[in-house]
Each structure stands twice: as C-alpha cells, then as structure tokens.
Write a protein that holds these residues in place. Structure first.
Motif, PDB file in Angstrom:
ATOM      1  N   PRO A  31       7.042   5.695   8.411  1.00  0.00           N
ATOM      2  CA  PRO A  31       6.979   5.739   6.942  1.00  0.00           C
ATOM      3  C   PRO A  31       5.538   5.734   6.440  1.00  0.00           C
ATOM      4  O   PRO A  31       4.715   4.934   6.886  1.00  0.00           O
ATOM      5  CB  PRO A  31       7.714   4.453   6.532  1.00  0.00           C
ATOM      6  CG  PRO A  31       8.668   4.202   7.652  1.00  0.00           C
ATOM      7  CD  PRO A  31       7.952   4.643   8.890  1.00  0.00           C
ATOM      8  N   SER A  32       5.233   6.655   5.532  1.00  0.00           N
ATOM      9  CA  SER A  32       3.856   6.810   5.050  1.00  0.00           C
ATOM     10  C   SER A  32       3.519   5.735   4.020  1.00  0.00           C
ATOM     11  O   SER A  32       4.396   5.033   3.514  1.00  0.00           O
ATOM     12  CB  SER A  32       3.662   8.193   4.424  1.00  0.00           C
ATOM     13  OG  SER A  32       4.528   8.358   3.318  1.00  0.00           O
ATOM     14  N   GLY A  33       2.229   5.648   3.705  1.00  0.00           N
ATOM     15  CA  GLY A  33       1.783   4.693   2.699  1.00  0.00           C
ATOM     16  C   GLY A  33       1.262   3.417   3.316  1.00  0.00           C
ATOM     17  O   GLY A  33       1.270   3.214   4.537  1.00  0.00           O
ATOM     18  N   GLY A  34       0.741   2.552   2.441  1.00  0.00           N
ATOM     19  CA  GLY A  34       0.193   1.292   2.903  1.00  0.00           C
ATOM     20  C   GLY A  34      -1.259   1.379   3.305  1.00  0.00           C
ATOM     21  O   GLY A  34      -1.778   0.464   3.962  1.00  0.00           O
ATOM     22  N   TYR A  35      -1.928   2.461   2.940  1.00  0.00           N
ATOM     23  CA  TYR A  35      -3.337   2.629   3.274  1.00  0.00           C
ATOM     24  C   TYR A  35      -4.017   3.453   2.194  1.00  0.00           C
ATOM     25  O   TYR A  35      -3.361   4.130   1.403  1.00  0.00           O
ATOM     26  CB  TYR A  35      -3.505   3.318   4.635  1.00  0.00           C
ATOM     27  CG  TYR A  35      -2.860   4.677   4.718  1.00  0.00           C
ATOM     28  CD1 TYR A  35      -3.534   5.831   4.324  1.00  0.00           C
ATOM     29  CD2 TYR A  35      -1.556   4.819   5.192  1.00  0.00           C
ATOM     30  CE1 TYR A  35      -2.940   7.076   4.387  1.00  0.00           C
ATOM     31  CE2 TYR A  35      -0.942   6.056   5.262  1.00  0.00           C
ATOM     32  CZ  TYR A  35      -1.651   7.192   4.868  1.00  0.00           C
ATOM     33  OH  TYR A  35      -1.050   8.422   4.930  1.00  0.00           O
ATOM     34  N   ASP A  36      -5.333   3.378   2.152  1.00  0.00           N
ATOM     35  CA  ASP A  36      -6.137   4.156   1.205  1.00  0.00           C
ATOM     36  C   ASP A  36      -6.929   5.203   1.958  1.00  0.00           C
ATOM     37  O   ASP A  36      -7.483   4.928   3.029  1.00  0.00           O
ATOM     38  CB  ASP A  36      -7.111   3.241   0.452  1.00  0.00           C
ATOM     39  CG  ASP A  36      -6.378   2.188  -0.375  1.00  0.00           C
ATOM     40  OD1 ASP A  36      -5.430   2.565  -1.078  1.00  0.00           O
ATOM     41  OD2 ASP A  36      -6.764   1.005  -0.289  1.00  0.00           O
ATOM     42  N   MET A  37      -6.989   6.407   1.374  1.00  0.00           N
ATOM     43  CA  MET A  37      -7.730   7.495   2.008  1.00  0.00           C
ATOM     44  C   MET A  37      -8.205   8.464   0.945  1.00  0.00           C
ATOM     45  O   MET A  37      -7.446   8.816   0.041  1.00  0.00           O
ATOM     46  CB  MET A  37      -6.833   8.215   3.027  1.00  0.00           C
ATOM     47  CG  MET A  37      -7.550   9.170   3.934  1.00  0.00           C
ATOM     48  SD  MET A  37      -6.366   9.985   5.047  1.00  0.00           S
ATOM     49  CE  MET A  37      -7.424  10.339   6.449  1.00  0.00           C
ATOM     50  N   SER A  38      -9.446   8.908   1.051  1.00  0.00           N
ATOM     51  CA  SER A  38      -9.997   9.823   0.058  1.00  0.00           C
ATOM     52  C   SER A  38      -9.402  11.214   0.219  1.00  0.00           C
ATOM     53  O   SER A  38      -8.922  11.584   1.302  1.00  0.00           O
ATOM     54  CB  SER A  38     -11.516   9.897   0.195  1.00  0.00           C
ATOM     55  OG  SER A  38     -11.873  10.541   1.405  1.00  0.00           O
TER      56      SER A  38
END
Length: 295
Positions: A31-38
């Motif tokens: 499952p995607s999400g839970g992180y930050d990325m530019s």
C-alpha cells in the motif's frame, strides 16, 4: 556440468521460494503512502526504472547477437542470464536488520524474504524494481572488468595475464564506489546501516559502506578475473570447460546454467558479507521514501 548442476539447484530453490510467496497472495504492491517525496524525485525514480530496463534489454540483444556470431553462448551472455536469476537473493542482507533501503515510490511488491531459508528480518518490507535492477546491473561491472583487462593486456603486454587481472580487480576499489554512488543518489536504493570509520559519507542517506566495495571487488570481480586470466582461450573460462565438445543443443543450455551457478554463488557470497556488515553496523536516519514501511 558441475557448475550447471549448481545452477539447477539455485533455480529449483528460487522456484520453491517464489511459488510459495505467490501462492500466499504476495504478488502485489505494498500500500502506497506514508512518506514524503518531491515531484522531481518522482520523475527521477521513473526515469531510473525505465532507463535500467531499457539498458539491460539492449545488453541482452547485444549478447544474443554475439552468441549467434560465436556459435555458442558467450561469457557475457551467460553472465547476464545468471545475474537475472540472482534477484531472489535481494532480502538476504536484511536477514536480521533492514540493510537494503528500497525506494518506496518505485514499482514494488511485498518481500519474499520470509520464504527464504533462515530469514528472520523485519516486516512489513518490500522489494523494489530499482533494487532488482541493481543486481542485474552488475553486468556493467563485468563489461568494465573485461574491457579494462583487454586494454591492459594491449597497453602492457609484458605484465602477463594474472598481473593484469589483479590490477583490474584493484581498480574496482575506485570504480565501484563511483558507480554505486551515482545509483544511490538517483534513488535506486540506500544503505540504511553504516559501519563506523569504514563508510563513505557516513551518516548521510547516500552513505556507502566500503564493505560493499570490498565485496564487489573480492567476491565478484576477482573470481571472474582469475578465471579469465587462466582461460586457455578467450571466453572459455573454467566453468565452461567441456561444453564445446558437446552438441550445440546441449552445450548452450549447459553454458547458460553454468553462468547461473557462478553468478548465484558470487552474489550470495556478497550478500553474506553485507549481512555481516549490517550486523556490525548501526542504523542511520533515512528520508521517509527510503524507510522500511511500518504498516
């Protein structure tokens, strides 16, 4: 035939691992999400994924053509085929600790680590395309090593083959960090655990433990160089011995399987060194997109 038999054993073990993993419903992305990325990093991730697949596909075509011209499977073709079958070893460095940082934004699947013999790592975890591609990318190391070896023999014919092989191996103490560093910076993967006083850029997310460089030089490049230096004729290393006396229908599969056996032994040895490195190392902070998923 002995090396081909080793290759068959590795193929059977990974078939056993992947079959159990797939039957348990793990062939899907985490499952995607839970992180930050530019946004820029996302573009780079897609570019690295596409570029890696295209580059390796081009090499496969070139090696296939080379093999057709030779009338037998070439050393380069057998090496590439073997490296493709080493992807299953990816989780082994993380048997106890998270030792291979995956790009969570890239294409990924649930890890098959729990299905590997002796694996006791942390869950949840993923296996990413960029990490898988990195294993096959060792073919670039092979091509550089073979090219440098031939160049040294032409420029320094008085050196002898064994000396040229040793100099070529030693050069990877510089070549490997340069290539590795580029791929890490592009977001291909990360080394979440550093080794005190033995890590380049220690403590940064793009750090590079020199245990990895030593492993590449001593457990991958060196065996190949010694076999090439001792070969009675170019491209006929000892693991291929006897295959040219076989009918082509039998000889070519044997050469491919010998390449599978050789590459799996080399990469497994490298993974065991990285496992040891992770055990004596310490955890660093990573960007969220390189951290292990927690849910």
């Amino acid at each position: 035939m002995y090396w081909a038999a080793v290759g068959v054993v590795f193929l059977l073990v990974q078939a056993w691992v992947f079959t159990r993993w797939a039957l348990d419903g793990n062939v899907h992305a985490h499952p995607s999400g839970g992180y930050d990325m530019s946004a820029a990093r996302k573009v780079v991730t897609h570019a690295v994924q596409a570029g890696g697949v295209l580059w390796l596909s081009a090499l496969a075509v070139l090696h296939w053509r080379e093999s057709r011209a030779l009338g037998r499977v070439s050393l380069k073709a057998a090496g590439l085929a073997g490296l493709v079958t080493t992807v299953w070893l990816s989780p082994y460095a993380s048997v106890f600790h998270y030792a291979g940082g995956h790009n969570r934004y890239g294409l990924n699947v649930e890890t098959w680590g729990p299905y590997l013999p002796f694996w006791q790592g942390e869950l949840p975890a993923i296996e990413s395309l960029n990490m898988a591609t990195a294993f096959v990318m060792f073919q670039i190391w092979t091509l550089i090593a073979l090219g440098l070896y031939s160049w040294l023999l032409r420029r320094r014919p008085h050196w002898g083959r064994l000396r040229a092989a040793m100099v070529c191996t030693a050069s990877f103490l510089v070549i490997d960090p340069a290539l590795n560093f580029v791929y890490v910076l592009l977001g291909g993967y990360a080394f979440p655990r550093g080794v005190s006083y033995f890590t380049l850029f220690e403590g940064s997310w793009y750090q590079l433990p020199l245990t990895s460089t030593l492993g590449v030089a001593l457990l991958f490049v060196l065996p190949l160089m010694i076999m090439v230096a001792r070969a009675e004729e170019p491209g006929e290393i000892i693991v291929f011995k006897g295959s040219r006396e076989m009918p082509r229908r039998a000889g070519n599969p044997v050469r491919l399987l010998a390449g599978v056996g050789l590459m799996n032994v080399c990469i497994l040895a490298y993974q065991m060194l990285m496992l040891l490195s992770a055990e004596i190392g310490y955890t660093i902070d990573l960007p969220t997109w390189l951290e292990r998923p927690t849910t």
